[in-house]
Design a protein around this motif. Structure first.
Motif, PDB file in Angstrom:
ATOM      1  N   GLU A 143       0.861  -1.232   0.049  1.00 46.94           N
ATOM      2  CA  GLU A 143      -0.012   0.096   0.198  1.00 46.94           C
ATOM      3  C   GLU A 143       0.896   1.253   0.185  1.00 46.94           C
ATOM      4  OE1 GLU A 143      -3.317   1.899  -0.441  1.00 46.94           O
ATOM      5  OE2 GLU A 143      -3.240  -0.114  -0.571  1.00 46.94           O
ATOM      6  N   LEU A 144       2.011   1.075   0.452  1.00 46.98           N
ATOM      7  CA  LEU A 144       3.011   2.465   0.753  1.00 46.98           C
ATOM      8  C   LEU A 144       3.893   2.453  -0.790  1.00 46.98           C
ATOM      9  CD1 LEU A 144       3.986   1.904   4.185  1.00 46.98           C
ATOM     10  CD2 LEU A 144       2.600   3.805   3.252  1.00 46.98           C
ATOM     11  N   HIS A 145       3.733   1.579  -1.623  1.00 44.64           N
ATOM     12  CA  HIS A 145       4.565   1.514  -2.900  1.00 44.64           C
ATOM     13  C   HIS A 145       5.907   0.846  -2.591  1.00 44.64           C
ATOM     14  CE1 HIS A 145       1.336   4.150  -5.249  1.00 44.64           C
ATOM     15  NE2 HIS A 145       0.966   4.056  -4.038  1.00 44.64           N
ATOM     16  N   ALA A 146       5.979   0.265  -1.853  1.00 49.56           N
ATOM     17  CA  ALA A 146       7.299  -0.505  -1.382  1.00 49.56           C
ATOM     18  C   ALA A 146       7.287  -1.611  -2.176  1.00 49.56           C
ATOM     19  CB  ALA A 146       7.655  -0.582  -0.052  1.00 49.56           C
ATOM     20  N   ARG A 175      15.035   5.926  -9.275  1.00 44.17           N
ATOM     21  CA  ARG A 175      14.445   7.101  -8.610  1.00 44.17           C
ATOM     22  C   ARG A 175      15.424   8.453  -8.866  1.00 44.17           C
ATOM     23  NH1 ARG A 175      14.710   3.704  -4.283  1.00 44.17           N
ATOM     24  NH2 ARG A 175      16.418   4.885  -3.378  1.00 44.17           N
ATOM     25  N   GLU A 176      16.741   8.176  -9.023  1.00 46.53           N
ATOM     26  CA  GLU A 176      17.679   8.970  -9.541  1.00 46.53           C
ATOM     27  C   GLU A 176      17.284   9.655 -10.958  1.00 46.53           C
ATOM     28  OE1 GLU A 176      21.527   7.376  -8.617  1.00 46.53           O
ATOM     29  OE2 GLU A 176      21.498   8.095  -6.616  1.00 46.53           O
ATOM     30  N   ALA A 177      16.842   8.586 -11.822  1.00 43.30           N
ATOM     31  CA  ALA A 177      16.771   9.197 -12.955  1.00 43.30           C
ATOM     32  C   ALA A 177      15.431   9.686 -13.323  1.00 43.30           C
ATOM     33  CB  ALA A 177      16.756   7.993 -14.234  1.00 43.30           C
ATOM     34  N   ARG A 178      14.506   9.361 -12.533  1.00 45.17           N
ATOM     35  CA  ARG A 178      13.081  10.003 -12.541  1.00 45.17           C
ATOM     36  C   ARG A 178      12.337   9.851 -11.035  1.00 45.17           C
ATOM     37  NH1 ARG A 178       9.857   7.383 -16.990  1.00 45.17           N
ATOM     38  NH2 ARG A 178       9.040   5.923 -15.199  1.00 45.17           N
ATOM     39  N   PRO A 179      12.283  10.837 -10.434  1.00 44.19           N
ATOM     40  CA  PRO A 179      11.368  10.599  -9.056  1.00 44.19           C
ATOM     41  C   PRO A 179      10.157   9.852  -9.294  1.00 44.19           C
ATOM     42  CG  PRO A 179      11.901  12.699  -9.470  1.00 44.19           C
ATOM     43  CD  PRO A 179      12.024  12.163 -10.975  1.00 44.19           C
ATOM     44  N   TYR A 180       9.916   9.172  -8.258  1.00 44.55           N
ATOM     45  CA  TYR A 180       8.784   8.322  -8.230  1.00 44.55           C
ATOM     46  C   TYR A 180       7.581   9.048  -8.187  1.00 44.55           C
ATOM     47  CZ  TYR A 180       5.450   4.437  -7.181  1.00 44.55           C
ATOM     48  OH  TYR A 180       4.484   3.498  -6.930  1.00 44.55           O
ATOM     49  N   GLY A 181       6.441   8.615  -8.803  1.00 47.70           N
ATOM     50  CA  GLY A 181       5.206   9.600  -8.755  1.00 47.70           C
ATOM     51  C   GLY A 181       4.060   8.853  -8.189  1.00 47.70           C
ATOM     52  N   GLY A 182       4.364   8.018  -7.222  1.00 47.13           N
ATOM     53  CA  GLY A 182       3.231   7.298  -6.528  1.00 47.13           C
ATOM     54  C   GLY A 182       2.316   8.153  -5.779  1.00 47.13           C
TER      55      GLY A 182
END
Length: 188
Positions: A128-131, A181-188
């Motif tokens: 649920e926390l996108h982990a 994450r370094e290439a593109r921030p996670y947008g969840g």
């Protein structure tokens, strides 16, 4: 060229008086400490005291920074009444973005099930926390019988192999998700 080490936050999930968690945590962090690809940060909830954390406080900010700085997590959890400890749930629920797009592994202990019922429920919480939870686990059924009075495993071979498999999976996911994450921030 070797990859830079990943930061592994080891969350010690029990806060009960007389808890067995430090024995398991010390064993696991000793195992992880022999690896060149990992730097550990032990976050002991008995010291963090999650029920006392208040948004905006220095303690809350420090806790959030430590979780946010981690590339991966190992949650060390006992099984209490077919589940995991309430302070662990509260500590997880206090944060959101800090857990996102990061891998989570589990080291559990308890009675006959070795804490696996607690782990199964934690997998739902972290999803649920996108982990991303990894498949490999380390489980200690009847844990008190498996360790000697010095906190050493009486027969470490199987547990050492399980810990190596868990850390290998976490290393792969930690490196891959950190790069993502370094290439593109996670947008969840």
């Amino acid at each position: 060229m070797p990859e830079r080490p990943f930061t592994l936050a080891v969350i010690v999930g029990s806060t009960r008086e007389g808890r067995f968690a430090p024995v398991v945590a010390n064993w696991f962090t000793g195992h992880a400490g022999r690896r060149a690809d990992v730097v550990t940060d032990v976050i002991d909830l008995d010291e963090i005291r999650p029920y006392e954390l208040r948004y905006g406080s220095e303690e809350m900010t420090a806790y959030a920074k430590r979780v946010g700085a981690a590339d991966a997590f190992v949650v060390i959890t006992p099984e209490y009444n077919h589940s995991f400890p309430a302070p662990l749930k509260h500590a997880v629920d206090l944060l959101h973005e800090e857990w996102q797009a990061k891998p989570v592994g589990f080291v559990s202990y308890g009675g006959i099930s070795g804490g696996l019922r607690a782990v199964e429920q934690l997998r739902l919480v972290f999803a649920e926390l996108h982990a991303t939870t990894v498949r490999e686990t380390v489980s200690f059924p009847m844990a008190g019988r498996l360790f000697d009075d010095e906190g050493r495993l009486r027969e470490p071979l199987d547990a050492d192999q399980a810990a190596t498999a868990l850390l290998d999976q976490l290393a792969w996911w930690a490196q891959a998700l950190r790069e993502a994450r370094e290439a593109r921030p996670y947008g969840g």
